[in-house]
Design an enzyme around this catalytic site. Sequence first.
Site, PDB file in Angstrom:
ATOM      1  N   ARG A  45      32.835  24.988 -12.253  1.00  0.00           N
ATOM      2  CA  ARG A  45      34.217  25.015 -11.913  1.00  0.00           C
ATOM      3  C   ARG A  45      34.651  26.190 -11.194  1.00  0.00           C
ATOM      4  O   ARG A  45      35.355  25.849 -10.057  1.00  0.00           O
ATOM      5  CB  ARG A  45      35.046  24.883 -13.081  1.00  0.00           C
ATOM      6  N   HIS A  49      36.479  25.910  -7.468  1.00  0.00           N
ATOM      7  CA  HIS A  49      38.057  26.103  -7.365  1.00  0.00           C
ATOM      8  C   HIS A  49      37.969  27.196  -6.221  1.00  0.00           C
ATOM      9  O   HIS A  49      39.060  27.172  -5.562  1.00  0.00           O
ATOM     10  CB  HIS A  49      38.631  26.613  -8.742  1.00  0.00           C
ATOM     11  N   HIS A 172      31.879  16.195 -13.753  1.00  0.00           N
ATOM     12  CA  HIS A 172      32.556  16.002 -14.954  1.00  0.00           C
ATOM     13  C   HIS A 172      31.760  15.576 -15.911  1.00  0.00           C
ATOM     14  O   HIS A 172      32.092  15.040 -16.844  1.00  0.00           O
ATOM     15  CB  HIS A 172      34.019  15.368 -14.676  1.00  0.00           C
ATOM     16  N   TRP A 188      34.698  17.740 -28.733  1.00  0.00           N
ATOM     17  CA  TRP A 188      33.538  18.716 -28.612  1.00  0.00           C
ATOM     18  C   TRP A 188      32.211  17.791 -28.655  1.00  0.00           C
ATOM     19  O   TRP A 188      31.135  18.164 -27.820  1.00  0.00           O
ATOM     20  CB  TRP A 188      33.519  19.562 -30.207  1.00  0.00           C
TER      21      TRP A 188
HETATM   22  C1  HEM Z   1      40.639  15.073  -8.856  1.00  0.00           C
HETATM   23  C2  HEM Z   1      39.752  16.467  -8.576  1.00  0.00           C
HETATM   24  C3  HEM Z   1      39.749  17.275  -9.864  1.00  0.00           C
HETATM   25  C4  HEM Z   1      40.653  17.317 -10.975  1.00  0.00           C
HETATM   26  C5  HEM Z   1      42.035  16.820 -11.187  1.00  0.00           C
HETATM   27  C6  HEM Z   1      39.717  18.131 -11.977  1.00  0.00           C
HETATM   28  C7  HEM Z   1      40.467  18.719 -13.107  1.00  0.00           C
HETATM   29  C8  HEM Z   1      39.729  19.166 -14.095  1.00  0.00           C
HETATM   30  C9  HEM Z   1      40.474  19.669 -15.379  1.00  0.00           C
HETATM   31  C10 HEM Z   1      41.873  19.425 -15.897  1.00  0.00           C
HETATM   32  C11 HEM Z   1      39.400  20.304 -16.079  1.00  0.00           C
HETATM   33  C12 HEM Z   1      39.785  20.878 -17.581  1.00  0.00           C
HETATM   34  C13 HEM Z   1      39.776  22.217 -17.418  1.00  0.00           C
HETATM   35  C14 HEM Z   1      39.787  22.948 -18.876  1.00  0.00           C
HETATM   36  O1  HEM Z   1      40.832  22.477 -19.615  1.00  0.00           O
HETATM   37  O2  HEM Z   1      39.392  24.048 -19.137  1.00  0.00           O
HETATM   38  C15 HEM Z   1      38.200  20.545 -15.496  1.00  0.00           C
HETATM   39  C16 HEM Z   1      36.982  20.815 -15.775  1.00  0.00           C
HETATM   40  C17 HEM Z   1      35.937  20.939 -14.954  1.00  0.00           C
HETATM   41  N1  HEM Z   1      35.754  20.612 -13.660  1.00  0.00           N
HETATM   42 FE1  HEM Z   1      37.107  19.501 -12.604  1.00  0.00          FE
HETATM   43  N2  HEM Z   1      38.501  18.424 -11.625  1.00  0.00           N
HETATM   44  C18 HEM Z   1      38.584  17.856 -10.154  1.00  0.00           C
HETATM   45  C19 HEM Z   1      37.342  17.985  -9.576  1.00  0.00           C
HETATM   46  C20 HEM Z   1      36.001  18.704  -9.900  1.00  0.00           C
HETATM   47  C21 HEM Z   1      35.070  18.892  -8.848  1.00  0.00           C
HETATM   48  C22 HEM Z   1      34.994  18.507  -7.424  1.00  0.00           C
HETATM   49  C23 HEM Z   1      34.175  19.626  -9.279  1.00  0.00           C
HETATM   50  C24 HEM Z   1      32.609  20.221  -9.071  1.00  0.00           C
HETATM   51  C25 HEM Z   1      32.179  19.860  -8.128  1.00  0.00           C
HETATM   52  C26 HEM Z   1      34.728  19.946 -10.884  1.00  0.00           C
HETATM   53  C27 HEM Z   1      33.939  20.359 -12.006  1.00  0.00           C
HETATM   54  C28 HEM Z   1      34.456  20.830 -13.370  1.00  0.00           C
HETATM   55  C29 HEM Z   1      33.760  21.360 -14.238  1.00  0.00           C
HETATM   56  C30 HEM Z   1      32.255  21.668 -14.383  1.00  0.00           C
HETATM   57  C31 HEM Z   1      34.667  21.212 -15.501  1.00  0.00           C
HETATM   58  C32 HEM Z   1      34.224  21.853 -17.041  1.00  0.00           C
HETATM   59  C33 HEM Z   1      34.804  23.214 -16.854  1.00  0.00           C
HETATM   60  C34 HEM Z   1      34.528  23.799 -18.508  1.00  0.00           C
HETATM   61  O3  HEM Z   1      33.776  23.216 -19.154  1.00  0.00           O
HETATM   62  O4  HEM Z   1      34.826  24.994 -18.592  1.00  0.00           O
HETATM   63  N3  HEM Z   1      35.919  19.231 -11.047  1.00  0.00           N
HETATM   64  N4  HEM Z   1      38.444  19.627 -14.101  1.00  0.00           N
HETATM   65  C1  LIG Z   2      32.741  15.177 -22.012  1.00  0.00           C
HETATM   66  C2  LIG Z   2      33.698  14.883 -21.326  1.00  0.00           C
HETATM   67  O1  LIG Z   2      34.913  14.827 -21.655  1.00  0.00           O
HETATM   68  C3  LIG Z   2      33.462  14.215 -19.925  1.00  0.00           C
HETATM   69  N1  LIG Z   2      34.734  14.514 -19.019  1.00  0.00           N
HETATM   70  C4  LIG Z   2      35.468  13.572 -18.433  1.00  0.00           C
HETATM   71  N2  LIG Z   2      36.321  14.070 -17.570  1.00  0.00           N
HETATM   72  C5  LIG Z   2      36.244  15.507 -17.567  1.00  0.00           C
HETATM   73  C6  LIG Z   2      36.621  16.312 -17.073  1.00  0.00           C
HETATM   74  C7  LIG Z   2      36.266  17.767 -16.953  1.00  0.00           C
HETATM   75  C8  LIG Z   2      35.147  18.170 -17.990  1.00  0.00           C
HETATM   76  C9  LIG Z   2      34.606  17.046 -18.722  1.00  0.00           C
HETATM   77  C10 LIG Z   2      35.051  15.693 -18.495  1.00  0.00           C
END
Ligand code: HEM
Ligand SMILES: CC(=O)Cn1cnc2ccccc21
Length: 290
Positions: A45, A49, A172, A188
């Site tokens: 992430r 970012h 995701h 979880w």
């Molecule tokens: C429409 C575009 C996107 C939106 C609105 C979005 C939004 C979010 C949100 C709200 C979370 C939860 C953060 C938290 O509460 O800790 C998240 C987690 C995450 N996002 Fe996205 N995201 C987007 C695109 C992407 C992209 C392009 C990638 C990577 C190529 C990505 C990778 C991740 C990963 C790996 C997590 C899990 C982080 C963790 O478990 O700490 N996301 N995202």
């Molecule tokens: C396990 C789960 O909720 C899959 N998932 C579905 N949307 C997501 C966005 C950020 C991180 C995990 C996400």
Amino acid sequence: ALHLAQAEDGKGLDDFQKVYNAIAEKLRDEDEFDGYIGYGPNLVRLSWHVSGTFDKNDNSGGSFGGTYRFKKEADDPANKGLQNAARFLEPIAKKFPWISHGDLYTLAGVTALQEMQGPKIPWRPGRVDADEKDAPENGRLPDASKDGNYVRHYFGRFGFSDQEIVALLGAHCLGKTHLENSGYEGPWGAATNTFTNEFFVNLLNENWKLEKNDAGNEQYNSNKGYMMLPTDYGLIQDGKFKKYVEKYAKDQDAFFEDFKSAYVKLLENGIDFSKLGKAYVFKTLDEQDS
Ligand code: HEM
Ligand SMILES: CC(=O)Cn1cnc2ccccc21
């Protein structure tokens, strides 16, 4: 104009493989983080970012200047939770003071993806630490409460196609949402630290119910305890996106191939690497043990 890549002088594949290995060993060692998910998803992430502030219209933002290291960018509310990844990388930056911040942040995402059994991601060095004045203003990262049309318009700023957008969002499959970070709560049970196409499989196979969560935000929940953000769900509401969701749900190899290409484009947007040689493809720890 594009930023010209300037690789850390005298550093080659072996030097960057050493940085990769230091990150990968720390990932293995500190496996208890976030309920035994580990730091992998958080590092992925962070790599997104630091790149997702890019704007092709004036070539501002993006991974080149490593400006996440400044409070102005790190304190963007959209970056809440990424302090964990930044803290994880501090001892790595101290051990390898010669690597630029932009190269470290992006290399860490590549390392995490490969160590979580994702595709091999070709990576090129050459990002150069810029000044705080070059840090992009807050507000360039996406809003999860929106729909498919918003997602298409948002990624238009990077020059991504529908197919690239769907592939990228496949990340995701990793980690989870945390109410205290983003106002969305993930289960979880369903959180993973293995890179697969299950984000697409779940999107199509689960029956999703739109519900208000404890922060008062709407999200989609399934009776198996999975969740999707409204922007995630937008990928099956929008017909043009949906056909790629179906493609990747059926064919994990196609997903891996398209994700790799879109992720490299995300991490390299705005940078001219033409003066550099071939990209590096790093060995995983498992490939070096034997
Ligand atoms: C429409 C575009 C996107 C939106 C609105 C979005 C939004 C979010 C949100 C709200 C979370 C939860 C953060 C938290 O509460 O800790 C998240 C987690 C995450 N996002 Fe996205 N995201 C987007 C695109 C992407 C992209 C392009 C990638 C990577 C190529 C990505 C990778 C991740 C990963 C790996 C997590 C899990 C982080 C963790 O478990 O700490 N996301 N995202
Ligand atoms: C396990 C789960 O909720 C899959 N998932 C579905 N949307 C997501 C966005 C950020 C991180 C995990 C996400």
